[in-house]
Write an enzyme that holds these catalytic residues in place. Structure first.
Site, PDB file in Angstrom:
ATOM      1  N   ASP A 266      54.206  46.494  36.008  1.00 35.42           N
ATOM      2  CA  ASP A 266      53.198  45.521  35.619  1.00 35.42           C
ATOM      3  C   ASP A 266      53.514  45.092  34.185  1.00 35.42           C
ATOM      4  OD1 ASP A 266      50.995  43.887  35.625  1.00 35.42           O
ATOM      5  OD2 ASP A 266      49.600  45.427  36.286  1.00 35.42           O
ATOM      6  N   GLU A 611      34.095  36.973  36.539  1.00 38.12           N
ATOM      7  CA  GLU A 611      34.770  38.108  37.173  1.00 38.12           C
ATOM      8  C   GLU A 611      36.256  37.797  37.266  1.00 38.12           C
ATOM      9  OE1 GLU A 611      33.957  39.126  41.221  1.00 38.12           O
ATOM     10  OE2 GLU A 611      33.855  37.058  41.898  1.00 38.12           O
TER      11      GLU A 611
END
Length: 868
Positions: A266, A611
């Site tokens: 990542d 969100e």
């Protein structure tokens, strides 16, 4: 001491090895691994290190073009211009349809391949231009508070695994030797928030939960989907960062599951090992630990320190070589290297748009429908209210491309029912303190009483507003996604837009005006914006994000002159003119819209502004992209209550990336529809469902809880008390729930054998019949109940599902073959085995107690251990 003769012999041998490697590298009949080995053997240490970073530079002396490994395709080819935008991943999961997922994955890879081919093999490819797709996200959505749960396929390991396999196969295509693109399941392996602190979070997960919940979907994506890549997560497991976990990357991924592809970190995860996990003293040591463990490619810059790591003995150069062979073999298979013939790819825009509409339709879940409120009958007058009724961002979600012709819910209902039958009022923001786009109801082309709706936009092909605009048009709102595209016929690059007209407040009070520019990151520059009200500058932002809001007091509702200027001199991706309007004024406006209508359709929920991934949001109910409260935000709740007070039917359409506790709506609304973030054709799909042109058949991929009080602490990764498999309470709406405009009945549930030996498969089946008056889709679900006495076993587990279409009166026998893995249990040590005992299977349209269905059962004799 080495003699000159021995040294000469060694140099000659080394030269011969290099020559042989070069010969293999140059032979087209060689395998990708052989070609890669030959290529790597000709590189210097410094060249090798550069190629182990995601932005791999060109090597002209070896005829190697630059290649940026980073590309996204979560629900469409992302971040590089026009592309088909499908429903967000959680919405796709609500379709419970693996074949649809395969088709979506195929479109993603074909559109990515078309971008790649437009540049051409053998040429440099930058970020978002390559064929290595960092999707799907197969993390388990264990807690509805996680802002990135929208990117997943929900809370169930089996459902997630089946959808992941299909999506991976769609991305990569049927020919492993020549994949269309390479899929990258992420984030391996235990990652689901919180977003705050994610870069240094150390997860304490039990061996049972690791094997039973967090690993199965990754295993399926690798062993059945044959994913060519895997991304390791930011987090640590029991003190070891995942990207340096040799047990997870080596023993589990490569040895146990037979993975032969490459592992990518990542972004900045290796750097995190030093800065936040404090795993090693510097990036050289962290990089050495990561590549030794099996992380082949670094998204970031930490691997630049591998040169120092090799020279000081932290890692052997041969370890780098092994990773490089995997990476270059992938590029050879993709056709990026060598003398592969060009394979130009065409994109069928109309067919892809039709698939996006179909996906949005299939993802729609009917949660409640009292008294046959839906579908709407005849030609009703409809009041459309809510902050999500007319915004592009709630169609797109995150990790998206730029849709060519997005259709908002308001536009969809106007097109289906007639604009003269639809009234509209925004009514509320998404959440207190979060600006939303200024609606068309508050924008006019001038201050004149008869002015048209919207602002006049003048589009210039320069950044100085010089000369005559290339295009002049009326934009009914300023809510645009221009990521890697140019608006209104402008050439790509530098341009400017000036909007003029009037803002019409719905009532007196304090108004916060904001200009939201979707800022690029790691890019060359930003766009400047200026906002004037009544000729006075109120916002002047040159790209530093510091002065994008201004609060003004309006004594009345007369129109105010407004001018907005955007100078696109950087790489930013779009612009929105937003506001926070007084609650009383907005509620009164909504009440007027409802008064003139027969039915109210309220578009409420969440948005990608509140969100998402590591957002800068700190307002009531939200924290950095996650949620602290799963209820509907207070301003929207007040809007629903005001609309319901009219006594007219209230249809609630939930647009969100996660479960929202609609307790009040369940009791008071006439109907509830979950539409997720529905993609470019979301408005059309919603209108077709409300009108009855399409019979909804989606099912919830997550549990809708009543309150955060029903949940364990967010930071705990213990599965006890989470998801339908371990939750002991009563949910608001259970996993697998979904209604239809028709009725389905079940009969004759049966099993192929009353008893089997451990290690054998068993077949279960049931007859399902459409006993209603409409054609429709039913999702037949199979849930396994475990023998008594297994304390760690879940209450039940999904072990099969099929989405079937049935005409009125039509019956079909649906069959599931349950293999040993689906019949297995996991003990406290993480060992998986098929155990002896009496098993039950419920076959129906949802979980037991929530939907019609039938039961059958069988006995297993003996015990059979299963491999990891």
């Amino acid at each position: 001491m080495m003699t000159y003769a021995r040294l000469a012999r060694r140099l000659l041998a080394y030269a011969a090895t290099i020559a042989l490697a070069g010969a293999v590298y140059a032979t087209e009949s060689a395998t990708p691994e052989q070609k890669a080995s030959g290529l790597v053997a000709r590189m210097s240490l410094e060249e090798k290190v550069a190629q182990l970073q995601s932005a791999a530079p060109a090597l002209p002396r070896l005829d190697i073009p630059a290649y940026e490994w980073w590309n996204e395709g979560l629900h469409g080819a992302a971040r590089a211009g026009y592309a088909t935008v499908f429903p967000q991943a959680i919405g796709l999961a609500a379709g419970w349809h693996p074949e649809l997922m395969r088709q979506v994955g195929e479109v993603v890879s074909r559109e990515a391949r078309a971008r790649f081919d437009a540049i051409g093999a053998g040429h440099d490819h930058g970020r978002y231009e390559g064929l290595t797709i960092w999707s799907p996200n197969v993390n388990i959505f264990r807690d509805p508070r996680w802002g990135r749960g929208q990117e997943t396929y929900g809370e169930d390991p089996y459902l997630t695994g089946r959808l992941a396999v299909a999506f991976v196969q769609g991305i990569q295509g049927p020919d492993p030797a020549h994949p269309r693109a390479i899929a990258t399941p992420k984030h391996f392996a235990v990652h689901s928030g919180p977003e705050a602190g994610r870069h240094g979070f150390d997860i304490d997960v039990s061996p049972h939960d690791l094997e039973a919940t967090f690993l199965p979907a990754f295993r399926a994506a690798v062993t059945e989907g044959h994913a060519g890549s895997v991304m390791c997560a930011y987090s640590a497991l029991h003190g070891t960062p995942v990207c340096a976990d040799a047990g997870l990357l080596g023993d589990t991924l490569r040895k146990a599951w037979g993975f032969t592809g490459y592992v990518v970190s990542d972004c900045d995860a290796v750097d995190d090992m030093t800065k936040f996990h404090y795993y090693k003293a510097d990036n050289a040591a962290s990089s050495a630990a990561a590549i030794r463990a099996g992380t082949d490619l670094d998204c970031g810059y930490a691997y630049a320190e591998l040169t120092a790591a090799v020279k000081r003995g932290d890692v052997d150069e041969s370890v780098l070589d092994a990773s490089l062979v995997r990476l270059f073999a992938a590029r050879y298979r993709l056709g990026d290297l060598g003398t592969s013939a060009a394979r130009p790819t065409t994109v069928d825009v109309k067919a892809n748009a039709a698939l996006a509409l179909r996906a949005a339709l299939e993802s729609t879940v009917l949660l409640k429908n009292d008294g046959g409120t839906l579908p709407l009958q005849g030609t009703p007058r409809i009041a459309v209210i809510g902050p999500n009724a007319d915004t592009v961002e709630t169609l797109e979600a995150n990790y998206h491309g730029t849709p060519r012709a997005p259709v908002t819910p308001l536009q969809g209902l106007r097109a289906r029912f007639g604009a003269d039958r639809v009234s509209y009022a925004q009514g509320a923001p998404v959440a207190a303190g979060v600006p939303v786009p200024v609606p068309e109801t508050a924008l006019r082309t001038s201050t004149a009483a008869d002015a048209a709706v919207g602002l006049t936009g003048r589009y210039f092909d320069n950044v100085a507003f010089d000369g005559t605009p290339l295009t002049t048009r009326v934009d009914r709102s300023v809510d645009f996604d221009w990521d890697h595209v140019a608006p209104a016929g402008l050439p790509k690059g530098r341009y400017a837009v000036r909007w003029t007209g009037a803002i019409v407040p719905p009532g007196p009070g304090d108004y916060t005006l904001a200009v939201h520019v979707e800022r690029c990151f790691d890019c060359g520059g930003h766009d400047a914006v200026r906002l004037f009200v009544d000729g006075k500058p109120v916002i002047d932002d040159t790209g530093d994000d510091k002065h994008t809001q201004a609060t003004l007091h309006f004594d009345d509702s007369r129109p105010r002159d407004v001018r907005l200027e955007l100078v696109h001199g950087g790489d930013d991706q779009g612009v929105r003119l937003q506001w926070l309007a007084p609650a009383a004024a907005q509620l009164a406006e909504a009440e007027r819209a409802v008064a003139s209508a027969d039915v109210t359709v309220a578009f409420v929920g969440l948005s990608p502004d509140v969100e998402g991934e590591e957002l800068h949001v700190d307002v009531p109910g939200f924290d950095g992209g996650d949620r602290t409260d799963i209820g509907l935000p207070a301003p929207q709740q007040a809007l629903l209550e005001r609309a319901a007070a009219s006594g007219k039917p209230l249809v609630v359409v939930l647009l969100s990336g996660s479960a929202v506790a609609l307790d009040w709506a369940k009791e008071h609304a006439s109907a509830i529809v979950a539409a997720w973030y529905p993609g470019e054709s979301g408005g059309t799909a919603i209108a077709q469902v409300l009108a009855g042109d399409y019979n909804p058949g989606g099912r919830l991929p997550v549990t809708f809880y009543r309150s955060v009080r029903d949940l364990p602490p967010f930071t705990s990764y213990q599965m006890k008390g989470r998801t339908y498999r371990y939750f002991e309470g009563t949910p608001l709406y259970p996993f697998g729930h979904g209604l239809s405009y028709t009725r389905f009945s079940y009969a004759k549930a049966s099993t192929s054998a009353a008893g089997i030996d451990a290690g054998q498969a068993v077949t279960v089946s049931v007859e399902v019949r459409n006993s209603g008056q409409r054609a429709g889709d039913e999702v037949v679900q199979a849930y396994l109940g475990y023998p008594q006495g297994d304390a760690l076993a879940p209450k039940r587990s999904l072990v099969g599902f099929q989405r079937v279409h049935l005409a009125p009166g039509e019956s079909r026998r649906v069959t599931f073959e349950l293999d040993p893995r689906r019949l297995s249990s996991v003990d406290a040590t993480g060992q998986r085995a098929v155990l002896a005992g009496e098993y039950t299977v419920f076959l129906g349209g949802g979980q037991p107690g929530d939907a019609a269905g039938g039961r059958t059962g069988f006995k297993i004799r003996g015990r059979q251990a299963l491999p990891r």
